[in-house]
Design a protein around this motif. Structure first.
Motif, PDB file in Angstrom:
ATOM      1  N   LEU A  98      26.497  36.330   9.407  1.00 53.56           N
ATOM      2  CA  LEU A  98      26.000  37.398   8.553  1.00 53.56           C
ATOM      3  C   LEU A  98      24.475  37.420   8.491  1.00 53.56           C
ATOM      4  O   LEU A  98      23.870  38.480   8.305  1.00 53.56           O
ATOM      5  CB  LEU A  98      26.564  37.235   7.132  1.00 53.56           C
ATOM      6  N   GLU A  99      23.828  36.286   8.671  1.00 50.94           N
ATOM      7  CA  GLU A  99      22.388  36.177   8.526  1.00 50.94           C
ATOM      8  C   GLU A  99      21.599  37.180   9.365  1.00 50.94           C
ATOM      9  O   GLU A  99      20.608  37.758   8.871  1.00 50.94           O
ATOM     10  CB  GLU A  99      21.949  34.756   8.858  1.00 50.94           C
ATOM     11  N   PRO A 100      21.980  37.444  10.649  1.00 51.04           N
ATOM     12  CA  PRO A 100      21.225  38.440  11.423  1.00 51.04           C
ATOM     13  C   PRO A 100      21.187  39.814  10.766  1.00 51.04           C
ATOM     14  O   PRO A 100      20.205  40.544  10.909  1.00 51.04           O
ATOM     15  CB  PRO A 100      21.959  38.479  12.764  1.00 51.04           C
ATOM     16  N   MET A 101      22.250  40.182  10.049  1.00 48.28           N
ATOM     17  CA  MET A 101      22.231  41.469   9.356  1.00 48.28           C
ATOM     18  C   MET A 101      21.120  41.494   8.311  1.00 48.28           C
ATOM     19  O   MET A 101      20.385  42.492   8.193  1.00 48.28           O
ATOM     20  CB  MET A 101      23.580  41.732   8.683  1.00 48.28           C
ATOM     21  N   LEU A 102      20.991  40.419   7.554  1.00 49.39           N
ATOM     22  CA  LEU A 102      19.953  40.359   6.527  1.00 49.39           C
ATOM     23  C   LEU A 102      18.569  40.425   7.154  1.00 49.39           C
ATOM     24  O   LEU A 102      17.654  41.052   6.601  1.00 49.39           O
ATOM     25  CB  LEU A 102      20.120  39.084   5.708  1.00 49.39           C
ATOM     26  N   THR A 103      18.418  39.778   8.319  1.00 50.22           N
ATOM     27  CA  THR A 103      17.129  39.819   9.019  1.00 50.22           C
ATOM     28  C   THR A 103      16.780  41.236   9.442  1.00 50.22           C
ATOM     29  O   THR A 103      15.649  41.704   9.248  1.00 50.22           O
ATOM     30  CB  THR A 103      17.169  38.902  10.249  1.00 50.22           C
ATOM     31  N   ILE A 104      17.744  41.953  10.010  1.00 50.11           N
ATOM     32  CA  ILE A 104      17.498  43.340  10.438  1.00 50.11           C
ATOM     33  C   ILE A 104      17.172  44.220   9.239  1.00 50.11           C
ATOM     34  O   ILE A 104      16.257  45.049   9.279  1.00 50.11           O
ATOM     35  CB  ILE A 104      18.721  43.886  11.204  1.00 50.11           C
ATOM     36  N   VAL A 116      22.750  46.544  13.537  1.00 53.01           N
ATOM     37  CA  VAL A 116      23.106  47.288  12.335  1.00 53.01           C
ATOM     38  C   VAL A 116      23.091  48.767  12.681  1.00 53.01           C
ATOM     39  O   VAL A 116      22.165  49.247  13.349  1.00 53.01           O
ATOM     40  CB  VAL A 116      22.122  47.000  11.186  1.00 53.01           C
ATOM     41  N   THR A 117      24.116  49.480  12.245  1.00 53.42           N
ATOM     42  CA  THR A 117      24.222  50.912  12.535  1.00 53.42           C
ATOM     43  C   THR A 117      23.950  51.723  11.261  1.00 53.42           C
ATOM     44  O   THR A 117      24.441  51.386  10.186  1.00 53.42           O
ATOM     45  CB  THR A 117      25.619  51.255  13.077  1.00 53.42           C
ATOM     46  N   LEU A 118      23.143  52.779  11.417  1.00 55.98           N
ATOM     47  CA  LEU A 118      22.848  53.694  10.322  1.00 55.98           C
ATOM     48  C   LEU A 118      23.482  55.044  10.622  1.00 55.98           C
ATOM     49  O   LEU A 118      23.178  55.667  11.641  1.00 55.98           O
ATOM     50  CB  LEU A 118      21.335  53.846  10.139  1.00 55.98           C
ATOM     51  N   ASP A 119      24.379  55.489   9.757  1.00 56.65           N
ATOM     52  CA  ASP A 119      24.982  56.818   9.854  1.00 56.65           C
ATOM     53  C   ASP A 119      24.465  57.653   8.697  1.00 56.65           C
ATOM     54  O   ASP A 119      24.668  57.311   7.518  1.00 56.65           O
ATOM     55  CB  ASP A 119      26.511  56.728   9.805  1.00 56.65           C
ATOM     56  N   ILE A 120      23.783  58.747   9.034  1.00 54.85           N
ATOM     57  CA  ILE A 120      23.138  59.580   8.012  1.00 54.85           C
ATOM     58  C   ILE A 120      23.990  60.780   7.651  1.00 54.85           C
ATOM     59  O   ILE A 120      24.177  61.106   6.490  1.00 54.85           O
ATOM     60  CB  ILE A 120      21.752  60.033   8.507  1.00 54.85           C
TER      61      ILE A 120
END
Length: 492
Positions: free
Chosen positions: A209-215, A282-286
């Motif tokens: 999970l840590e890489p998500m927090l970094t991103i 991490v994916t961003l859906d707007i």
């Protein structure tokens, strides 16, 4: 009083059994609103009858009861005890895991927790705010892993609307702890957390999970919405993370490093030559009208040639383990291994209108290297490979069917695949045809689909049918490795 005592005693027993039945139904099938009124009525009636019975019995104290009355009382007590035991067992069964509504309710009481989401603004607190609230409630493991997808939805102001995640990790005692998290701001201000669930994933780095927090720390998420505020004013944006991923297209893909977002980075540009880019993303859906944006952390590029080699290695391993021939569904290559070292494969070299042309390759080192054995195993014919089998180092059979499956040809080799001879059973010598042939107007010449032969003790048995799906047909045998064939009957 005598009549009241007798009547109230019988009614008390009846209402007691009715109450037990209602209680069992509630424990087994649930439905509090439907079952509770009947249970309350039965309990109230039982208590009323019990009071009347006690009062009437008290007025009769000192009177000597007859033998028949004592037997009746004993019988009522036995019924009382039997009903208690019978429904008691059923209620206990409903409480055991997966056997009734009570078991699920007990499981909920044991595992379900409600945790307030105090850090409910994504722009201000990010995902770390969610974890901080969870850690205060459960003392989370130091290293967390994610299974499936960690999803956070938030509005234009950054207020978190939805959270969905399944996290797990190892605590200080070496126990695996799991946390199934769900939150919907429209329903509650608290996160629902289910503890001690089952998760198949281990402690692999790709699930960290840590890489998500970094991103999330490196990207200015509020800035990403500049220019699209009109589109999201009444919608929510969504952040999702599934651990280590691979991408084959650079559309919407951005590299993230300590310097922030790199537009069209060297790593992303390599996808123009094929291959894939791998890393934590991490994916961003707007909005449905805006393509997804992917932010990948320090990605690793894998070339197309490396991917092809890796896939070929995987397919070869599958083929070695297969009991018969094995077909790669992606490119149509057909494999057959005589043992772990010696094998052959039909490789597609050209395709058009559903038909393919093949070359035959062989290996002596378990697929580590392949060499061409025959450039034209099907003697100029094109179609779809139906089968490939070798009975020893030299003797084998390959099948080629039409794209429609209406007919096929078989080719036998006696020199390890360097040359092939077409198998052509003598249909003019056939004296018997299947029973269905007359019904459909078939002749022996219509049985032109040659199924892959079966070998037993050096004898080949060949079934010819009218098409690929037909099971009735004419049987031929060969005792000289496919040189000559003799009709031996039919299969109806």
């Amino acid at each position: 009083m005598k009549t009241i005592c007798r009547f109230s005693g019988k009614c008390m027993l009846l209402f007691y059994i009715s109450g037990l039945y209602q209680l069992w139904q509630l424990c087994q099938y649930g439905g509090v609103r439907r079952r509770l009124p009947g249970l309350v009525v039965s309990a109230a009636a039982f208590l009323l009858c019990l009071i009347l019975w006690l009062l009437s019995r008290r007025s009769r104290l000192g009177r000597e009861a007859g033998r028949g009355k004592r037997i009746a009382l004993l019988l009522e007590l036995l019924i009382f005890a039997g009903a208690t035991l019978f429904f008691g067992i059923k209620i206990v069964y409903a409480a055991t895991p997966y056997n009734g509504a009570l078991s699920w309710k007990l499981d909920e009481w044991r595992r379900k927790r409600e945790v307030a989401l105090a850090h409910d603004n994504f722009y201000e607190n990010g995902a770390e705010g969610i974890l901080e609230d969870l850690d205060a409630a459960f003392d989370l493991p130091e290293t967390l892993y994610v299974t499936n997808t960690f999803r956070i939805a938030y509005d234009a102001e950054g207020t978190i609307r939805i959270v969905e995640a399944f996290l797990y990790g190892e605590n200080n005692e070496g126990e695996k702890k799991t946390y199934l998290i769900s939150y919907d701001a429209e329903k509650s201000g608290k996160m629902t957390v289910w503890l001690d669930g089952n998760v198949s994933g281990g402690y692999e780095e790709e699930n960290l999970l840590e890489p998500m927090l970094t991103i999330l720390d490196l990207v200015d998420w509020e800035r990403q919405l500049d220019g699209w505020s009109a589109l999201i004013s009444e919608e929510v944006c969504e952040i999702s993370y599934s651990g280590y991923r691979s991408f084959t297209s650079k559309a919407g893909l951005y590299e993230v490093s300590e310097n922030g977002i790199e537009l069209d980075s060297d790593a992303v540009s390599q996808l123009d030559a094929g291959g894939e880019l791998c890393g934590y993303a991490v994916t961003l859906d707007i909005s449905e009208d805006i393509p997804s944006l992917h932010f990948i952390l320090e990605p690793e590029y894998v070339s197309q040639s490396e991917l092809n080699a890796e896939r070929e290695e995987e397919q070869t391993a599958e083929a070695i383990d297969a009991e018969s021939w094995y077909t790669d569904s992606a490119d149509g290559t057909m494999y057959y291994f005589l043992n772990e070292s010696r094998g052959w494969r039909l490789v597609v070299v050209d395709a058009a209108a559903g038909s393919r042309a093949y070359v035959l390759q062989g290996t002596d080192d378990g697929g580590a290297s392949w060499t061409d054995v025959s450039g034209d195993p099907f003697m100029g014919a094109a179609g779809v490979a139906e089968g490939l089998i070798f009975y020893d180092e030299n003797w084998g059979v390959a099948g080629l069917g039409s794209a429609s499956g209406s007919y096929s040809r078989l080719y036998v080799t006696w020199d390890g695949g360097e040359s092939f001879t077409q198998i052509e059973p003598d249909m003019d010598a056939v004296e018997e045809i299947p029973d269905t042939a007359v019904e459909y107007g078939y002749t022996a010449q219509d049985y032109d689909y040659l199924c892959m032969p079966e070998e037993e003790d050096g004898v080949l048995t060949l079934l010819t049918t009218t098409d690929q799906i037909e099971r009735a047909g004419i049987l031929f045998e060969s005792t000289d490795k496919g040189w000559t064939w003799t009709c031996v009957g039919v299969r109806n």
